[in-house]
Scaffold this active site. Structure first.
Site, PDB file in Angstrom:
ATOM      1  CB  CYS A 197      55.280 -22.646  16.387  1.00  0.00           C
ATOM      2  SG  CYS A 197      55.981 -23.493  14.984  1.00  0.00           S
TER       3      CYS A 197
HETATM    4  N1  CO8 Z   1      69.257 -36.566   5.400  1.00  0.00           N
HETATM    5  C1  CO8 Z   1      70.497 -36.954   5.768  1.00  0.00           C
HETATM    6  N2  CO8 Z   1      71.362 -36.141   6.383  1.00  0.00           N
HETATM    7  C2  CO8 Z   1      70.989 -34.868   6.604  1.00  0.00           C
HETATM    8  C3  CO8 Z   1      69.714 -34.395   6.232  1.00  0.00           C
HETATM    9  C4  CO8 Z   1      68.838 -35.295   5.607  1.00  0.00           C
HETATM   10  N3  CO8 Z   1      67.598 -34.924   5.233  1.00  0.00           N
HETATM   11  N4  CO8 Z   1      69.609 -33.099   6.593  1.00  0.00           N
HETATM   12  C5  CO8 Z   1      70.769 -32.757   7.158  1.00  0.00           C
HETATM   13  N5  CO8 Z   1      71.626 -33.818   7.165  1.00  0.00           N
HETATM   14  C6  CO8 Z   1      72.990 -33.876   7.661  1.00  0.00           C
HETATM   15  C7  CO8 Z   1      73.671 -32.542   7.539  1.00  0.00           C
HETATM   16  O1  CO8 Z   1      74.269 -32.397   6.282  1.00  0.00           O
HETATM   17  C8  CO8 Z   1      74.668 -32.583   8.671  1.00  0.00           C
HETATM   18  O2  CO8 Z   1      75.810 -33.294   8.253  1.00  0.00           O
HETATM   19  P1  CO8 Z   1      77.289 -32.842   8.726  1.00  0.00           P
HETATM   20  O3  CO8 Z   1      77.280 -33.008  10.219  1.00  0.00           O
HETATM   21  O4  CO8 Z   1      78.180 -33.796   8.005  1.00  0.00           O
HETATM   22  O5  CO8 Z   1      77.438 -31.404   8.316  1.00  0.00           O
HETATM   23  C9  CO8 Z   1      73.989 -33.426   9.740  1.00  0.00           C
HETATM   24  O6  CO8 Z   1      72.966 -34.176   9.067  1.00  0.00           O
HETATM   25  C10 CO8 Z   1      73.356 -32.595  10.834  1.00  0.00           C
HETATM   26  O7  CO8 Z   1      72.505 -31.581  10.238  1.00  0.00           O
HETATM   27  P2  CO8 Z   1      71.687 -30.539  11.066  1.00  0.00           P
HETATM   28  O8  CO8 Z   1      72.621 -29.757  11.934  1.00  0.00           O
HETATM   29  O9  CO8 Z   1      70.806 -29.746  10.171  1.00  0.00           O
HETATM   30  O10 CO8 Z   1      70.783 -31.543  11.909  1.00  0.00           O
HETATM   31  P3  CO8 Z   1      70.230 -31.442  13.382  1.00  0.00           P
HETATM   32  O11 CO8 Z   1      70.772 -32.598  14.115  1.00  0.00           O
HETATM   33  O12 CO8 Z   1      70.343 -30.081  13.962  1.00  0.00           O
HETATM   34  O13 CO8 Z   1      68.661 -31.713  13.133  1.00  0.00           O
HETATM   35  C11 CO8 Z   1      66.583 -30.486  12.895  1.00  0.00           C
HETATM   36  C12 CO8 Z   1      67.914 -30.886  12.262  1.00  0.00           C
HETATM   37  C13 CO8 Z   1      65.724 -31.720  13.006  1.00  0.00           C
HETATM   38  C14 CO8 Z   1      65.930 -29.472  11.990  1.00  0.00           C
HETATM   39  C15 CO8 Z   1      66.816 -29.895  14.296  1.00  0.00           C
HETATM   40  O14 CO8 Z   1      67.822 -28.932  14.265  1.00  0.00           O
HETATM   41  C16 CO8 Z   1      65.564 -29.248  14.874  1.00  0.00           C
HETATM   42  O15 CO8 Z   1      64.507 -29.825  14.950  1.00  0.00           O
HETATM   43  N6  CO8 Z   1      65.701 -28.017  15.359  1.00  0.00           N
HETATM   44  C17 CO8 Z   1      64.576 -27.278  15.940  1.00  0.00           C
HETATM   45  C18 CO8 Z   1      63.695 -26.829  14.879  1.00  0.00           C
HETATM   46  C19 CO8 Z   1      62.446 -26.131  15.356  1.00  0.00           C
HETATM   47  O16 CO8 Z   1      61.898 -26.362  16.397  1.00  0.00           O
HETATM   48  N7  CO8 Z   1      61.969 -25.290  14.523  1.00  0.00           N
HETATM   49  C20 CO8 Z   1      60.764 -24.656  14.765  1.00  0.00           C
HETATM   50  C21 CO8 Z   1      60.269 -24.270  13.453  1.00  0.00           C
HETATM   51  S1  CO8 Z   1      58.590 -24.335  13.310  1.00  0.00           S
HETATM   52  C22 CO8 Z   1      57.861 -22.809  13.540  1.00  0.00           C
HETATM   53  O17 CO8 Z   1      58.282 -21.982  14.265  1.00  0.00           O
HETATM   54  C23 CO8 Z   1      56.625 -22.558  12.750  1.00  0.00           C
HETATM   55  C24 CO8 Z   1      56.987 -21.893  11.479  1.00  0.00           C
HETATM   56  C25 CO8 Z   1      55.772 -21.733  10.632  1.00  0.00           C
HETATM   57  C26 CO8 Z   1      55.357 -23.021   9.942  1.00  0.00           C
HETATM   58  C27 CO8 Z   1      55.489 -22.923   8.470  1.00  0.00           C
HETATM   59  C28 CO8 Z   1      54.997 -24.149   7.769  1.00  0.00           C
HETATM   60  C29 CO8 Z   1      55.883 -24.613   6.636  1.00  0.00           C
END
Ligand code: CO8
Length: 373
Positions: free
Chosen positions: A156
């Site tokens: 990123c």
């Molecule tokens: N629909 C419904 N519910 C869901 C879903 C879904 N799709 N996904 C998860 N849930 C549920 C889970 O089961 C969980 O339920 P429970 O609490 O009952 O266990 C609940 O929702 C919460 O799940 P999460 O903890 O996973 O959810 P978050 O609130 O943490 O949100 C995010 C998830 C949006 C991913 C968030 O954590 C986030 O954005 N974090 C930062 C991510 C980030 O910045 N990453 C950077 C990566 S990018 C990068 O560096 C480049 C890489 C190279 C690119 C490659 C290209 C492919």
């Protein structure tokens, strides 16, 4: 402050876009098919059923409403869930080069530069479509640029690190003017079958022209006041795809050969590190955070950006201070902060200061302080 400026930016946006509702509908069709096919194993308790996704969750958790992709039908086909991007013959322009050239042409026009003014091309992105010849050399050839080109990858943070490489190349006399391009086809490495991450990424390409202020003839110049780069090793965002995969057939096609992350941990660990780096950088430069006109932040998650901006400013940031483009584009890896800069700077007056900052896998953080000339 260096005498090097950003004199132009360009943006290529794919024609096709996928809304959260469309993406979730196809994901849930895949889940239903999967659970139906494995009904016996699920009934016998040998396999957990897959859970459906939800458009409400996606928008609430990330701020993303839609994403652009190079191919929509392949991604939305529940039997496929991968873009259809047919291989092209070696004699044809490759797809990553094609979108790089489109973004580059806009940046060159804005900077009032022709190919003969440019001496170097850097292609900086999370994924290159092949190891060699370097994408940058193909882009260089397609645009008719003399000199040299090379590829680089800091996930990123590829674009901010690319800007710093361009600055260094110009400063040491290696080039008069550098084209730095970010062709991010993230859909190629996103696991659209993974409920936790299927909504995160989109495709796009950005381009930036850098040169000394004395050679710049464009009308919208931004001096590079300072750039700070930082990397901290972490496995919380990882992709094990690589040239050694064929050395172990058992891993070919496994989920870890696509994007995998522990999103919660990333959120917790990266936000404070980014806020601290920007705050320290501004302190070192004796710039009062309140005097910042804008933060063009990496576009991964809306809450992340709100938290980082709040920590830097000591209060909530307005949308004008930290603009969002991820609602429309999703996370486009290294291109995100450059899209924000490209689209949200028309109101800058001479002397106004902004910070262009990326963060992501590595971990990596790149923060570039810019001042309108
Ligand atoms: N629909 C419904 N519910 C869901 C879903 C879904 N799709 N996904 C998860 N849930 C549920 C889970 O089961 C969980 O339920 P429970 O609490 O009952 O266990 C609940 O929702 C919460 O799940 P999460 O903890 O996973 O959810 P978050 O609130 O943490 O949100 C995010 C998830 C949006 C991913 C968030 O954590 C986030 O954005 N974090 C930062 C991510 C980030 O910045 N990453 C950077 C990566 S990018 C990068 O560096 C480049 C890489 C190279 C690119 C490659 C290209 C492919």
């Amino acid at each position: 402050m260096s005498d090097i400026v950003i004199s132009g930016t360009g943006l290529f946006t794919p024609v096709e876009s996928i809304s959260n509702e469309e993406l979730v509908e196809s994901f849930n069709a895949f889940v239903a098919l999967h659970n139906e096919e494995n009904a016996d194993a699920i009934a016998a308790g040998e396999m957990e059923p897959l859970e459906p996704s939800s458009a409400e969750f996606v928008e609430k958790a990330s701020g993303i409403k839609s994403r652009y992709v190079m191919n929509k039908s392949g991604v939305l086909d529940p039997h496929r869930m991968t873009p259809r991007l047919p291989e092209r013959p070696n004699e044809a322009q490759s797809i990553q080069c094609e979108i790089a050239v489109a973004a580059a042409r806009e940046a060159m026009a804005q900077a009032n530069k022709t190919a003969s003014d440019i001496d170097a091309v850097i292609v900086a992105a999370s994924n290159m479509q092949r190891p060699y010849p370097a994408m940058a050399v193909e882009v260089q050839d397609a645009l008719g640029i003399e000199g040299f080109g090379f590829d680089m990858n800091v996930a990123c943070s590829s674009a901010t690190f690319g800007i710093q490489q361009a600055v260094a190349t110009i400063a040491n006399g290696g080039a008069r003017c550098v084209l730095m391009v970010n062709p991010e086809i993230c859909s190629g490495h996103l696991n659209f079958r993974d409920r936790n991450s299927h909504f995160i990424f989109g495709d796009v390409c950005t381009a930036v022209i850098l040169e000394r202020e004395e050679t710049a003839t464009g009308s919208d110049l931004y001096r590079i006041v300072d750039s700070k780069l930082k990397t901290i090793y972490s496995n919380n965002i990882r992709n094990n795809f690589g040239f050694l995969n064929r050395g172990d057939e058992s891993g070919i096609g496994a989920a870890d050969k696509l994007f995998v992350q522990n999103g919660r941990k990333v959120f917790k660990e990266v936000c404070p590190a980014v806020a601290e780096l920007i705050a320290q950088q501004l302190a070192d430069l004796e710039i009062d955070p309140q005097s910042l006109k804008r933060m063009w932040l990496h576009q991964a998650n809306l809450s992340m950006n709100q938290l980082i901006a709040r920590r830097v400013l000591g209060r909530e940031a307005t949308e004008a201070e930290a603009p969002t483009i991820l609602d429309e584009y999703a996370n486009t890896s290294s291109a995100g902060s450059v899209i924000a800069f490209h689209k949200h700077r028309a109101d800058f007056a001479a002397g106004d200061i902004g910070v262009l900052c990326s963060f992501g896998a590595g971990y990596s953080i790149g923060s570039v302080v810019l001042q309108k000339a």
